[in-house]
Motif scaffolding. Structure first.
Motif, PDB file in Angstrom:
ATOM      1  N   ASN A  80      44.955  64.228  77.068  1.00 36.94           N
ATOM      2  CA  ASN A  80      46.255  63.981  77.675  1.00 36.94           C
ATOM      3  C   ASN A  80      46.590  62.496  77.710  1.00 36.94           C
ATOM      4  OD1 ASN A  80      46.571  66.754  78.179  1.00 36.94           O
ATOM      5  ND2 ASN A  80      45.354  66.571  80.052  1.00 36.94           N
ATOM      6  N   LEU A 137      36.710  50.587  78.123  1.00 36.33           N
ATOM      7  CA  LEU A 137      35.676  50.741  77.103  1.00 36.33           C
ATOM      8  C   LEU A 137      36.022  51.996  76.308  1.00 36.33           C
ATOM      9  CD1 LEU A 137      32.886  49.773  75.996  1.00 36.33           C
ATOM     10  CD2 LEU A 137      31.852  51.392  77.602  1.00 36.33           C
ATOM     11  N   LEU A 192      34.787  54.628  73.710  1.00 35.17           N
ATOM     12  CA  LEU A 192      33.533  55.143  73.172  1.00 35.17           C
ATOM     13  C   LEU A 192      33.800  56.191  72.102  1.00 35.17           C
ATOM     14  CD1 LEU A 192      31.755  55.596  76.588  1.00 35.17           C
ATOM     15  CD2 LEU A 192      30.908  54.114  74.775  1.00 35.17           C
ATOM     16  N   TYR A 204      36.574  58.597  73.448  1.00 30.38           N
ATOM     17  CA  TYR A 204      36.719  58.649  74.892  1.00 30.38           C
ATOM     18  C   TYR A 204      37.132  57.277  75.415  1.00 30.38           C
ATOM     19  CZ  TYR A 204      33.949  62.736  73.930  1.00 30.38           C
ATOM     20  OH  TYR A 204      33.504  63.923  73.395  1.00 30.38           O
ATOM     21  N   PHE A 231      26.521  58.811  71.260  1.00 28.88           N
ATOM     22  CA  PHE A 231      27.551  57.815  71.514  1.00 28.88           C
ATOM     23  C   PHE A 231      27.221  56.474  70.875  1.00 28.88           C
ATOM     24  CE2 PHE A 231      30.575  59.528  74.583  1.00 28.88           C
ATOM     25  CZ  PHE A 231      29.911  60.645  75.054  1.00 28.88           C
ATOM     26  N   LEU A 237      26.039  65.072  72.071  1.00 30.25           N
ATOM     27  CA  LEU A 237      26.872  64.009  71.516  1.00 30.25           C
ATOM     28  C   LEU A 237      26.036  62.741  71.430  1.00 30.25           C
ATOM     29  CD1 LEU A 237      30.169  64.466  73.589  1.00 30.25           C
ATOM     30  CD2 LEU A 237      29.748  65.191  71.238  1.00 30.25           C
ATOM     31  N   GLY A 268      37.557  53.644  87.352  1.00 35.09           N
ATOM     32  CA  GLY A 268      38.158  54.597  88.273  1.00 35.09           C
ATOM     33  C   GLY A 268      38.226  56.023  87.753  1.00 35.09           C
ATOM     34  N   GLN A 269      38.304  56.187  86.456  1.00 38.47           N
ATOM     35  CA  GLN A 269      38.557  57.507  85.865  1.00 38.47           C
ATOM     36  C   GLN A 269      37.373  58.083  85.107  1.00 38.47           C
ATOM     37  OE1 GLN A 269      41.279  59.337  86.460  1.00 38.47           O
ATOM     38  NE2 GLN A 269      41.850  57.663  87.820  1.00 38.47           N
ATOM     39  N   GLY A 270      36.313  57.333  84.974  1.00 35.77           N
ATOM     40  CA  GLY A 270      35.177  57.877  84.242  1.00 35.77           C
ATOM     41  C   GLY A 270      35.482  57.991  82.759  1.00 35.77           C
ATOM     42  N   LEU A 271      34.876  58.991  82.117  1.00 30.68           N
ATOM     43  CA  LEU A 271      35.058  59.218  80.682  1.00 30.68           C
ATOM     44  C   LEU A 271      36.181  60.223  80.471  1.00 30.68           C
ATOM     45  CD1 LEU A 271      31.330  59.471  79.777  1.00 30.68           C
ATOM     46  CD2 LEU A 271      32.930  58.291  78.295  1.00 30.68           C
ATOM     47  N   GLN A 324      36.759  54.996  78.770  1.00 31.29           N
ATOM     48  CA  GLN A 324      35.983  54.901  80.005  1.00 31.29           C
ATOM     49  C   GLN A 324      36.496  53.743  80.846  1.00 31.29           C
ATOM     50  OE1 GLN A 324      31.685  54.163  79.763  1.00 31.29           O
ATOM     51  NE2 GLN A 324      31.393  55.374  81.622  1.00 31.29           N
ATOM     52  N   PHE A 346      38.542  62.208  77.596  1.00 26.96           N
ATOM     53  CA  PHE A 346      38.602  62.619  76.208  1.00 26.96           C
ATOM     54  C   PHE A 346      39.925  62.210  75.575  1.00 26.96           C
ATOM     55  CE2 PHE A 346      37.899  65.224  72.568  1.00 26.96           C
ATOM     56  CZ  PHE A 346      39.079  65.931  72.325  1.00 26.96           C
TER      57      PHE A 346
END
Lengths: 113, 109
Positions: free
Chosen positions: A59, A88, A90, A35, A104, A102, A40-43, A37, A45
């Motif tokens: 994507n 970041l 992850l 992922y 992490f 999950l 602005g966009q969070g986590l 992180q 995939f």
């Protein structure tokens, strides 16, 4: 039992370079997912691997790639780095896939200058 | 498209109860998960609702209603250490896992 280990924890690169990040899952876990992180966009995939096969891909452009080895360890690679790749990264492992819990790692913080 | 919506920030008082909502626009997913992340730390799993209803784990409970496209995380007897970001996540069938953008929980003494 050891947790998910990611290396390196911090790294600084310049635009155009490439980077490889490593993830060692919890022993016995065959699924590894990655992922990105950002504030602005969070986590978001990136990929999921299970028994060395990529099961799904997020994507992201083709500059982002990954693989999983027979011991379940995984690597992801970002080529031709852009400033926007600073984030970041992850890694998470699980026993059978990402429908349940999950685990992490602490992440690899990439700064692109 | 498929998305999860959470409030960006919530503030509550130590010892109180707080509910963090997660609404989604996706169909046919396996279940709703919740994760906690402290600043500088890794996300840690809190709960998973595979079926509709309430799941309770100590001070934390989580709820899912597929018919209402809605879930929530309930934190009781808030402690200062609960100050963190909370993420909901779903994996739509045949698709990629989606995380909400996270709710930052501030706890006041």
């Amino acid at each position: 039992k050891a947790g998910v280990t990611q290396t390196p924890r911090y790294l600084i690169k310049t635009r155009g370079q490439q980077v490889t990040l490593s993830c060692s899952p919890i022993s016995g876990h065959r699924s590894v997912s990655w992922y990105q992180q950002t504030p602005g966009q969070g986590l978001q995939f990136l990929f999921e691997y299970f028994s060395e096969t990529q099961r799904n891909k997020g994507n992201f452009p083709g500059r982002f790639s990954g693989r999983q080895f027979s011991n379940s360890r995984s690597e992801m690679n970002v080529s031709t780095l852009e400033l926007g790749d600073s984030a970041l990264y992850l890694c998470a492992s699980s026993k059978m896939g990402i429908t349940g819990e999950l685990f992490f790692g602490e992440g690899s913080r990439l700064t692109v200058l | 498209g498929q998305s999860l919506e959470q409030p960006s920030e919530v503030t509550a008082v130590e010892g109180a109860i707080v509910q963090i909502n997660c609404t989604y626009q996706t169909s046919g997913f396996y279940g709703l998960s919740w994760y906690q992340q402290h600043d500088g730390g890794a996300p840690t799993f809190l709960s998973y609702n595979g079926l509709d209803g309430l799941e309770e784990t100590g001070r934390f409970s989580s709820f899912l209603s597929r018919s209402d496209s809605y879930g929530y995380l309930l934190l009781q007897e808030l402690q200062m250490k609960d100050s963190a970001s909370y993420f909901c996540a779903v994996r739509p069938r045949d698709d990629k896992i989606i995380f909400g953008k996270g709710t930052r929980l501030h706890i006041l003494p």
